[in-house]
Design a protein around this motif. Sequence first.
Motif, PDB file in Angstrom:
ATOM      1  N   ALA A  46       0.839  -1.209   0.000  1.00 21.70           N
ATOM      2  CA  ALA A  46       0.000   0.000   0.000  1.00 21.70           C
ATOM      3  C   ALA A  46       0.871   1.255   0.000  1.00 21.70           C
ATOM      4  N   ARG A  47       1.948   1.236   0.764  1.00 25.26           N
ATOM      5  CA  ARG A  47       2.832   2.405   0.803  1.00 25.26           C
ATOM      6  C   ARG A  47       3.549   2.605  -0.534  1.00 25.26           C
ATOM      7  N   LEU A  48       3.952   1.515  -1.165  1.00 18.17           N
ATOM      8  CA  LEU A  48       4.602   1.636  -2.474  1.00 18.17           C
ATOM      9  C   LEU A  48       3.613   2.123  -3.527  1.00 18.17           C
ATOM     10  N   LEU A  49       2.391   1.647  -3.457  1.00 16.89           N
ATOM     11  CA  LEU A  49       1.350   2.107  -4.384  1.00 16.89           C
ATOM     12  C   LEU A  49       1.111   3.603  -4.200  1.00 16.89           C
ATOM     13  N   LEU A  50       1.112   4.055  -2.965  1.00 14.52           N
ATOM     14  CA  LEU A  50       0.944   5.490  -2.699  1.00 14.52           C
ATOM     15  C   LEU A  50       2.118   6.292  -3.254  1.00 14.52           C
ATOM     16  N   LEU A  51       3.336   5.778  -3.101  1.00 16.44           N
ATOM     17  CA  LEU A  51       4.494   6.479  -3.675  1.00 16.44           C
ATOM     18  C   LEU A  51       4.359   6.617  -5.189  1.00 16.44           C
ATOM     19  N   LEU A  52       3.895   5.560  -5.843  1.00 20.56           N
ATOM     20  CA  LEU A  52       3.698   5.625  -7.300  1.00 20.56           C
ATOM     21  C   LEU A  52       2.629   6.655  -7.662  1.00 20.56           C
ATOM     22  N   ALA A  53       1.557   6.695  -6.877  1.00 21.62           N
ATOM     23  CA  ALA A  53       0.494   7.671  -7.138  1.00 21.62           C
ATOM     24  C   ALA A  53       1.013   9.095  -6.958  1.00 21.62           C
ATOM     25  N   VAL A  54       1.838   9.309  -5.950  1.00 22.55           N
ATOM     26  CA  VAL A  54       2.429  10.630  -5.716  1.00 22.55           C
ATOM     27  C   VAL A  54       3.317  11.028  -6.899  1.00 22.55           C
ATOM     28  N   ALA A  55       4.142  10.091  -7.348  1.00 25.58           N
ATOM     29  CA  ALA A  55       5.001  10.379  -8.507  1.00 25.58           C
ATOM     30  C   ALA A  55       4.169  10.685  -9.742  1.00 25.58           C
ATOM     31  N   ASN A  56       3.025  10.039  -9.868  1.00 28.98           N
ATOM     32  CA  ASN A  56       2.167  10.214 -11.030  1.00 28.98           C
ATOM     33  C   ASN A  56       1.455  11.564 -11.027  1.00 28.98           C
ATOM     34  N   ILE A  57       0.971  12.010  -9.877  1.00 26.31           N
ATOM     35  CA  ILE A  57       0.111  13.197  -9.850  1.00 26.31           C
ATOM     36  C   ILE A  57       0.872  14.499  -9.601  1.00 26.31           C
ATOM     37  N   THR A  58       2.031  14.456  -8.928  1.00 31.22           N
ATOM     38  CA  THR A  58       2.692  15.727  -8.589  1.00 31.22           C
ATOM     39  C   THR A  58       3.170  16.529  -9.798  1.00 31.22           C
ATOM     40  N   PRO A  59       3.652  15.920 -10.885  1.00 28.21           N
ATOM     41  CA  PRO A  59       3.999  16.757 -12.038  1.00 28.21           C
ATOM     42  C   PRO A  59       2.779  17.489 -12.614  1.00 28.21           C
ATOM     43  N   ILE A  60       1.632  16.845 -12.567  1.00 24.83           N
ATOM     44  CA  ILE A  60       0.404  17.472 -13.066  1.00 24.83           C
ATOM     45  C   ILE A  60      -0.008  18.609 -12.134  1.00 24.83           C
ATOM     46  N   ASP A  68       0.822   3.473 -20.568  1.00 23.75           N
ATOM     47  CA  ASP A  68       0.844   4.630 -19.674  1.00 23.75           C
ATOM     48  C   ASP A  68       1.109   4.243 -18.218  1.00 23.75           C
ATOM     49  N   GLN A  69       0.788   3.023 -17.832  1.00 29.28           N
ATOM     50  CA  GLN A  69       0.878   2.645 -16.428  1.00 29.28           C
ATOM     51  C   GLN A  69       2.029   1.692 -16.107  1.00 29.28           C
ATOM     52  N   ILE A  70       2.256   0.715 -16.951  1.00 26.37           N
ATOM     53  CA  ILE A  70       3.185  -0.359 -16.590  1.00 26.37           C
ATOM     54  C   ILE A  70       4.642   0.099 -16.486  1.00 26.37           C
ATOM     55  N   PRO A  71       5.205   0.800 -17.473  1.00 26.57           N
ATOM     56  CA  PRO A  71       6.612   1.215 -17.295  1.00 26.57           C
ATOM     57  C   PRO A  71       6.813   2.112 -16.073  1.00 26.57           C
ATOM     58  N   GLU A  72       5.876   3.027 -15.843  1.00 27.24           N
ATOM     59  CA  GLU A  72       5.994   3.952 -14.717  1.00 27.24           C
ATOM     60  C   GLU A  72       6.000   3.210 -13.388  1.00 27.24           C
ATOM     61  N   SER A  73       5.069   2.299 -13.215  1.00 28.08           N
ATOM     62  CA  SER A  73       4.998   1.581 -11.946  1.00 28.08           C
ATOM     63  C   SER A  73       6.097   0.531 -11.836  1.00 28.08           C
ATOM     64  N   LEU A  74       6.351  -0.194 -12.897  1.00 27.81           N
ATOM     65  CA  LEU A  74       7.341  -1.265 -12.849  1.00 27.81           C
ATOM     66  C   LEU A  74       8.750  -0.741 -12.583  1.00 27.81           C
ATOM     67  N   LEU A  75       9.163   0.302 -13.282  1.00 30.74           N
ATOM     68  CA  LEU A  75      10.506   0.838 -13.057  1.00 30.74           C
ATOM     69  C   LEU A  75      10.632   1.474 -11.673  1.00 30.74           C
ATOM     70  N   GLY A  76       9.562   2.117 -11.219  1.00 27.24           N
ATOM     71  CA  GLY A  76       9.575   2.670  -9.863  1.00 27.24           C
ATOM     72  C   GLY A  76       9.723   1.586  -8.810  1.00 27.24           C
ATOM     73  N   LEU A  77       9.028   0.475  -9.004  1.00 24.35           N
ATOM     74  CA  LEU A  77       9.103  -0.637  -8.051  1.00 24.35           C
ATOM     75  C   LEU A  77      10.435  -1.376  -8.137  1.00 24.35           C
ATOM     76  N   ALA A 123       2.164  -7.693  -8.555  1.00 18.73           N
ATOM     77  CA  ALA A 123       0.835  -7.394  -8.014  1.00 18.73           C
ATOM     78  C   ALA A 123       0.615  -5.883  -7.883  1.00 18.73           C
ATOM     79  N   ILE A 124       1.617  -5.162  -7.414  1.00 17.65           N
ATOM     80  CA  ILE A 124       1.485  -3.706  -7.266  1.00 17.65           C
ATOM     81  C   ILE A 124       1.416  -3.042  -8.636  1.00 17.65           C
ATOM     82  N   THR A 125       2.181  -3.547  -9.595  1.00 16.70           N
ATOM     83  CA  THR A 125       2.131  -3.010 -10.955  1.00 16.70           C
ATOM     84  C   THR A 125       0.732  -3.165 -11.542  1.00 16.70           C
ATOM     85  N   ILE A 126       0.133  -4.321 -11.370  1.00 14.61           N
ATOM     86  CA  ILE A 126      -1.228  -4.566 -11.863  1.00 14.61           C
ATOM     87  C   ILE A 126      -2.221  -3.666 -11.135  1.00 14.61           C
ATOM     88  N   ALA A 127      -2.075  -3.555  -9.815  1.00 13.96           N
ATOM     89  CA  ALA A 127      -2.973  -2.691  -9.043  1.00 13.96           C
ATOM     90  C   ALA A 127      -2.877  -1.244  -9.518  1.00 13.96           C
TER      91      ALA A 127
END
Length: 163
Positions: free
Chosen positions: A8-22, A112-121, A137-141
């Motif tokens: 859950a914490r890693l998923l949140l980090l990915l979401a933060v990385a995704n939304i902060t540039p916007i 749009d989702q897989i490289p961003e989450s996979l490389l971050g993880l 699992a986190i990449t899919i989520a």
Amino acid sequence: MQDLWLGARLLLLLAVANITPIAAKNLLGARWAWPLDGGICLPDGRPLLGPSKTVRGVVVAVGACMLCALLMGLPVEVGALAGAGAMAGDALSSFIKRRLAIEPSGQAFGLDQIPESLLGLLAVRFALDVPLLQVAAITIAFALLEIPLARLAHRLGLRDRPY
């Protein structure tokens, strides 16, 4: 249970990385929005990454992930790695989309989702001893949650487009 909390914490980090540039784009407009690719066009006539990938976006994503990691009890270095990895994945997907003639900010589910989450993880995998199955699992989520969350962000005025 510990794996679920870490996930859950890693998923949140990915979401933060995704939304902060916007969010930075919405707050700052064109200020400090230097193109990450320096405006380079390749022989195919298309930009290397495109105008929506900026130095500012990378800096705010990494910085926000560092702060978020610290607040969640993770090492600040993990936040930096997650943010930088996610931004590298986002740049990779933009590079591929430009080669496929998909316009900047154009939608390409999965790409749009897989490289961003996979490389971050993968960037934090060894620092946190995250098993590959959990990375998958986190990449899919992330891929499944990013679309509805992007639509919500659009409704809230955080995104220009609903994807």
